[in-house]
Scaffold this motif. Structure first.
Motif, PDB file in Angstrom:
ATOM      1  N   ASP A 199       0.604  -0.917  -0.008  1.00  0.00           N
ATOM      2  CA  ASP A 199      -0.050  -0.556  -0.004  1.00  0.00           C
ATOM      3  C   ASP A 199       0.715   0.909  -0.648  1.00  0.00           C
ATOM      4  O   ASP A 199       1.494   1.214   0.981  1.00  0.00           O
ATOM      5  CB  ASP A 199      -0.904  -0.328   1.002  1.00  0.00           C
ATOM      6  CG  ASP A 199      -1.449   0.893   1.382  1.00  0.00           C
ATOM      7  OD1 ASP A 199      -1.621   1.985   0.061  1.00  0.00           O
ATOM      8  OD2 ASP A 199      -2.945   0.853   2.579  1.00  0.00           O
ATOM      9  N   LEU A 200       0.746   1.666  -0.969  1.00  0.00           N
ATOM     10  CA  LEU A 200       1.813   3.036  -1.548  1.00  0.00           C
ATOM     11  C   LEU A 200       0.959   4.440  -1.279  1.00  0.00           C
ATOM     12  O   LEU A 200      -0.259   3.972  -0.877  1.00  0.00           O
ATOM     13  CB  LEU A 200       2.492   3.473  -3.409  1.00  0.00           C
ATOM     14  CG  LEU A 200       3.804   2.249  -3.000  1.00  0.00           C
ATOM     15  CD1 LEU A 200       4.157   2.516  -4.072  1.00  0.00           C
ATOM     16  CD2 LEU A 200       5.136   1.927  -1.725  1.00  0.00           C
ATOM     17  N   CYS A 201       1.611   4.689  -0.298  1.00  0.00           N
ATOM     18  CA  CYS A 201       0.836   6.293  -0.349  1.00  0.00           C
ATOM     19  C   CYS A 201      -0.067   6.239   0.478  1.00  0.00           C
ATOM     20  O   CYS A 201      -1.233   6.504   0.263  1.00  0.00           O
ATOM     21  CB  CYS A 201       0.446   7.056  -1.671  1.00  0.00           C
ATOM     22  SG  CYS A 201       1.652   7.633  -2.428  1.00  0.00           S
ATOM     23  N   CYS A 202       0.122   5.085   1.982  1.00  0.00           N
ATOM     24  CA  CYS A 202      -0.725   4.572   2.591  1.00  0.00           C
ATOM     25  C   CYS A 202      -1.764   5.904   3.475  1.00  0.00           C
ATOM     26  O   CYS A 202      -2.794   5.171   4.265  1.00  0.00           O
ATOM     27  CB  CYS A 202       0.112   3.519   3.292  1.00  0.00           C
ATOM     28  SG  CYS A 202       0.787   4.628   4.808  1.00  0.00           S
ATOM     29  N   ALA A 253      -6.090   2.226   5.972  1.00  0.00           N
ATOM     30  CA  ALA A 253      -6.327   1.758   6.132  1.00  0.00           C
ATOM     31  C   ALA A 253      -6.711   0.665   4.573  1.00  0.00           C
ATOM     32  O   ALA A 253      -7.719   0.564   4.371  1.00  0.00           O
ATOM     33  CB  ALA A 253      -7.857   2.906   5.695  1.00  0.00           C
ATOM     34  N   LEU A 254      -6.058   1.503   3.460  1.00  0.00           N
ATOM     35  CA  LEU A 254      -6.823   1.026   1.673  1.00  0.00           C
ATOM     36  C   LEU A 254      -6.694  -0.862   2.197  1.00  0.00           C
ATOM     37  O   LEU A 254      -6.333  -1.323   1.754  1.00  0.00           O
ATOM     38  CB  LEU A 254      -6.227   1.267   0.843  1.00  0.00           C
ATOM     39  CG  LEU A 254      -7.468   2.817   0.230  1.00  0.00           C
ATOM     40  CD1 LEU A 254      -8.168   3.624   1.276  1.00  0.00           C
ATOM     41  CD2 LEU A 254      -7.310   2.706  -0.651  1.00  0.00           C
ATOM     42  N   GLY A 255      -4.917  -0.713   2.481  1.00  0.00           N
ATOM     43  CA  GLY A 255      -4.215  -2.355   2.806  1.00  0.00           C
ATOM     44  C   GLY A 255      -5.044  -2.874   3.785  1.00  0.00           C
ATOM     45  O   GLY A 255      -4.994  -4.383   3.766  1.00  0.00           O
ATOM     46  N   ARG A 288       7.953  -8.788  -6.448  1.00  0.00           N
ATOM     47  CA  ARG A 288       6.872  -9.519  -4.936  1.00  0.00           C
ATOM     48  C   ARG A 288       5.312  -9.450  -4.818  1.00  0.00           C
ATOM     49  O   ARG A 288       4.729  -9.690  -4.834  1.00  0.00           O
ATOM     50  CB  ARG A 288       7.726  -9.932  -3.636  1.00  0.00           C
ATOM     51  CG  ARG A 288       8.890 -11.118  -4.019  1.00  0.00           C
ATOM     52  CD  ARG A 288       9.425 -11.116  -2.613  1.00  0.00           C
ATOM     53  NE  ARG A 288       8.529 -11.238  -1.684  1.00  0.00           N
ATOM     54  CZ  ARG A 288       7.939 -11.705  -0.656  1.00  0.00           C
ATOM     55  NH1 ARG A 288       8.923 -10.261   0.114  1.00  0.00           N
ATOM     56  NH2 ARG A 288       7.834 -11.755   0.110  1.00  0.00           N
ATOM     57  N   ALA A 289       5.520  -7.743  -5.062  1.00  0.00           N
ATOM     58  CA  ALA A 289       3.743  -7.393  -5.042  1.00  0.00           C
ATOM     59  C   ALA A 289       2.046  -8.273  -5.889  1.00  0.00           C
ATOM     60  O   ALA A 289       2.804  -7.766  -7.115  1.00  0.00           O
ATOM     61  CB  ALA A 289       3.497  -6.296  -5.348  1.00  0.00           C
ATOM     62  N   ASP A 290       1.839  -8.837  -5.119  1.00  0.00           N
ATOM     63  CA  ASP A 290       0.654  -9.612  -5.728  1.00  0.00           C
ATOM     64  C   ASP A 290      -0.098  -8.372  -6.249  1.00  0.00           C
ATOM     65  O   ASP A 290      -1.228  -8.528  -7.377  1.00  0.00           O
ATOM     66  CB  ASP A 290       0.090 -10.692  -5.214  1.00  0.00           C
ATOM     67  CG  ASP A 290       1.103 -11.464  -4.509  1.00  0.00           C
ATOM     68  OD1 ASP A 290       1.791 -11.859  -5.847  1.00  0.00           O
ATOM     69  OD2 ASP A 290       1.675 -12.084  -4.072  1.00  0.00           O
ATOM     70  N   ILE A 291      -0.423  -7.514  -4.900  1.00  0.00           N
ATOM     71  CA  ILE A 291      -1.418  -6.712  -4.807  1.00  0.00           C
ATOM     72  C   ILE A 291      -0.745  -5.413  -4.955  1.00  0.00           C
ATOM     73  O   ILE A 291       0.171  -5.044  -3.714  1.00  0.00           O
ATOM     74  CB  ILE A 291      -2.567  -6.600  -3.990  1.00  0.00           C
ATOM     75  CG1 ILE A 291      -3.253  -8.048  -4.492  1.00  0.00           C
ATOM     76  CG2 ILE A 291      -3.854  -5.165  -4.367  1.00  0.00           C
ATOM     77  CD1 ILE A 291      -4.346  -7.342  -5.679  1.00  0.00           C
ATOM     78  N   LEU A 292      -0.763  -3.937  -5.423  1.00  0.00           N
ATOM     79  CA  LEU A 292       0.163  -2.973  -5.001  1.00  0.00           C
ATOM     80  C   LEU A 292      -0.491  -2.049  -5.296  1.00  0.00           C
ATOM     81  O   LEU A 292      -1.248  -1.401  -6.243  1.00  0.00           O
ATOM     82  CB  LEU A 292       1.052  -3.069  -6.476  1.00  0.00           C
ATOM     83  CG  LEU A 292       2.213  -2.040  -6.331  1.00  0.00           C
ATOM     84  CD1 LEU A 292       2.447  -1.171  -5.106  1.00  0.00           C
ATOM     85  CD2 LEU A 292       2.879  -1.688  -7.388  1.00  0.00           C
ATOM     86  N   ILE A 293      -1.417  -1.481  -4.154  1.00  0.00           N
ATOM     87  CA  ILE A 293      -2.365   0.263  -4.285  1.00  0.00           C
ATOM     88  C   ILE A 293      -1.879   0.975  -4.256  1.00  0.00           C
ATOM     89  O   ILE A 293      -0.280   1.287  -3.727  1.00  0.00           O
ATOM     90  CB  ILE A 293      -3.397  -0.112  -2.974  1.00  0.00           C
ATOM     91  CG1 ILE A 293      -3.646  -1.665  -2.488  1.00  0.00           C
ATOM     92  CG2 ILE A 293      -3.861   0.939  -2.636  1.00  0.00           C
ATOM     93  CD1 ILE A 293      -3.839  -1.768  -1.404  1.00  0.00           C
ATOM     94  N   CYS A 294      -2.427   2.364  -4.950  1.00  0.00           N
ATOM     95  CA  CYS A 294      -1.073   3.420  -4.762  1.00  0.00           C
ATOM     96  C   CYS A 294      -2.402   4.048  -4.936  1.00  0.00           C
ATOM     97  O   CYS A 294      -2.358   4.671  -5.695  1.00  0.00           O
ATOM     98  CB  CYS A 294      -0.270   3.470  -5.700  1.00  0.00           C
ATOM     99  SG  CYS A 294       0.983   4.913  -5.480  1.00  0.00           S
ATOM    100  N   ALA A 312       4.229   5.791 -10.399  1.00  0.00           N
ATOM    101  CA  ALA A 312       4.251   4.486  -9.734  1.00  0.00           C
ATOM    102  C   ALA A 312       3.523   3.876 -11.001  1.00  0.00           C
ATOM    103  O   ALA A 312       4.106   2.604 -10.938  1.00  0.00           O
ATOM    104  CB  ALA A 312       2.582   4.849  -9.310  1.00  0.00           C
ATOM    105  N   ALA A 313       3.276   4.359 -11.739  1.00  0.00           N
ATOM    106  CA  ALA A 313       2.575   3.142 -12.855  1.00  0.00           C
ATOM    107  C   ALA A 313       4.104   3.393 -14.190  1.00  0.00           C
ATOM    108  O   ALA A 313       4.311   1.973 -13.839  1.00  0.00           O
ATOM    109  CB  ALA A 313       2.042   3.308 -13.794  1.00  0.00           C
ATOM    110  N   SER A 314       4.938   4.142 -13.845  1.00  0.00           N
ATOM    111  CA  SER A 314       6.280   4.049 -14.261  1.00  0.00           C
ATOM    112  C   SER A 314       7.366   2.878 -13.947  1.00  0.00           C
ATOM    113  O   SER A 314       8.216   1.844 -14.158  1.00  0.00           O
ATOM    114  CB  SER A 314       6.919   4.902 -14.591  1.00  0.00           C
ATOM    115  OG  SER A 314       8.692   4.801 -14.965  1.00  0.00           O
ATOM    116  N   ASP A 315       7.255   2.497 -12.384  1.00  0.00           N
ATOM    117  CA  ASP A 315       8.315   1.665 -11.971  1.00  0.00           C
ATOM    118  C   ASP A 315       7.552   0.048 -10.961  1.00  0.00           C
ATOM    119  O   ASP A 315       8.413  -0.339 -11.081  1.00  0.00           O
ATOM    120  CB  ASP A 315       8.812   3.193 -10.268  1.00  0.00           C
ATOM    121  CG  ASP A 315       9.673   3.789 -10.996  1.00  0.00           C
ATOM    122  OD1 ASP A 315      10.074   3.394 -11.777  1.00  0.00           O
ATOM    123  OD2 ASP A 315       9.978   4.822  -9.693  1.00  0.00           O
TER     124      ASP A 315
END
Ligand SMILES: C[S@@+](CC[C@H](N)C(=O)[O-])C[C@H]1O[C@@H](n2cnc3c(N)ncnc32)[C@H](O)[C@@H]1O
Length: 270
Positions: free
Chosen positions: A106-109, A113-115, A168-174, A213-216
């Motif tokens: 969960d980036l920019c967390c 809450a979201l993660g 390794r991130a299966d779900i990457l929220i930003c 975020a999308a680029s990296d």
């Protein structure tokens, strides 16, 4: 309960109503239950009457059925982001290869809450990592995420994460800020005055952080892993372009009830 609770209740409702609170009765009930003394109640009511978000005043927000701790000056999780959580949980469940505990980042967390809600939606079956540039947000996230077994880092996007999470991130929220700089002045005063600019301002067209975020993201996603971001519906086509340019398979998800738009980008299965 104190004997004078009924009198307090009416006085608090009247004070909140005079300050322009639309849901004065509901808010009064929350403030009354949060205060442990008359002095504290007065202080909480005055903070709310002066425009501080209710969640920062009482110290918590309800999000996806969870009670999330919210510190003053930290972005209050918005209920519409529950849609991103439901999309993430659905995509995590759909993925083949669930033999291992999914890694949820969960980036920019903000509060985290979201993660936390995604991990909860996976019945706690998640290896949860959260990060934020703002040390105050990260400190708040620690109070929410660490008791659930997750870890929190401070820093700029992926720069905050330990190298061991690469690939390794299966779900990457930003859920980064996505308000265009020129529109920040038109946000409600509650946001402008009590949430930091770093939590609101997404740059010239609102997508400055999300593009990075999308680029990296491909370097951090597991094979078949998914990046999920929230945008406005107007920004979604541009965001799908950024995901595609990064080599991710993009899709747009919308929920009319919440007025929410989520753009996802899936990494190739290898
Ligand atoms: C709109 S708030 C969302 C918080 C949380 N994701 C949520 O939905 O409740 C955006 C968050 O991104 C953080 N942020 C802004 N720029 C960042 C960056 N370059 N790297 C990491 N976090 C950043 C802010 O501090 C803020 O907590």
């Amino acid at each position: 309960m104190r004997d004078d609770a009924v009198i307090d209740d009416a006085a608090v409702v009247a004070r909140l109503r005079s300050a322009g609170c639309v849901f004065a009765e509901d808010e009064a009930a929350l403030l009354l239950s949060a205060a442990t003394s008359r002095g504290e109640l007065d202080a909480l009511v005055e903070r709310r009457a002066s425009g501080e978000p209710l969640e920062q005043v009482v110290g918590w927000a309800e999000f996806a059925g969870l009670r999330i701790l919210v510190d003053p000056g930290v972005f209050v999780p918005r209920r519409r982001s529950e849609f991103l959580v439901s999309v993430a949980v659905g995509l995590a469940g759909w993925r083949p290869g669930n033999r291992e505990i999914p890694v949820v980042v969960d980036l920019c967390c903000g509060t985290g809450a979201l993660g936390l809600a995604v991990a909860n939606g996976l019945a706690g079956w998640a290896d949860l990592h959260a990060a934020d540039l703002d040390p105050a947000a990260a400190a708040c996230a620690r109070r929410n995420v660490e008791p659930a077994g997750g870890q929190v880092y401070v820093g700029d996007l992926f720069g905050a994460l330990p190298g061991g999470l690469r690939g390794r991130a299966d779900i990457l929220i930003c859920n980064a800020p996505y308000v265009p700089t020129g529109d920040v002045a038109f946000l409600p005063a509650e946001a402008r005055d009590h949430e930091p600019l770093v939590a609101l301002d997404g740059g010239l067209d609102g997508l400055a952080i999300l593009r990075r975020a999308a680029s990296d993201a491909p370097g951090w996603l597991a094979p078949g892993g998914v990046l999920l971001v929230e945008t406005s519906d107007r920004q979604a086509p541009e965001m799908t372009g950024a995901m595609a340019a990064a080599g991710l398979s993009p899709a747009i998800h919308t929920d009319e009830d919440w007025g929410a738009t989520v753009v996802t980008g899936r990494a190739a299965d290898r």
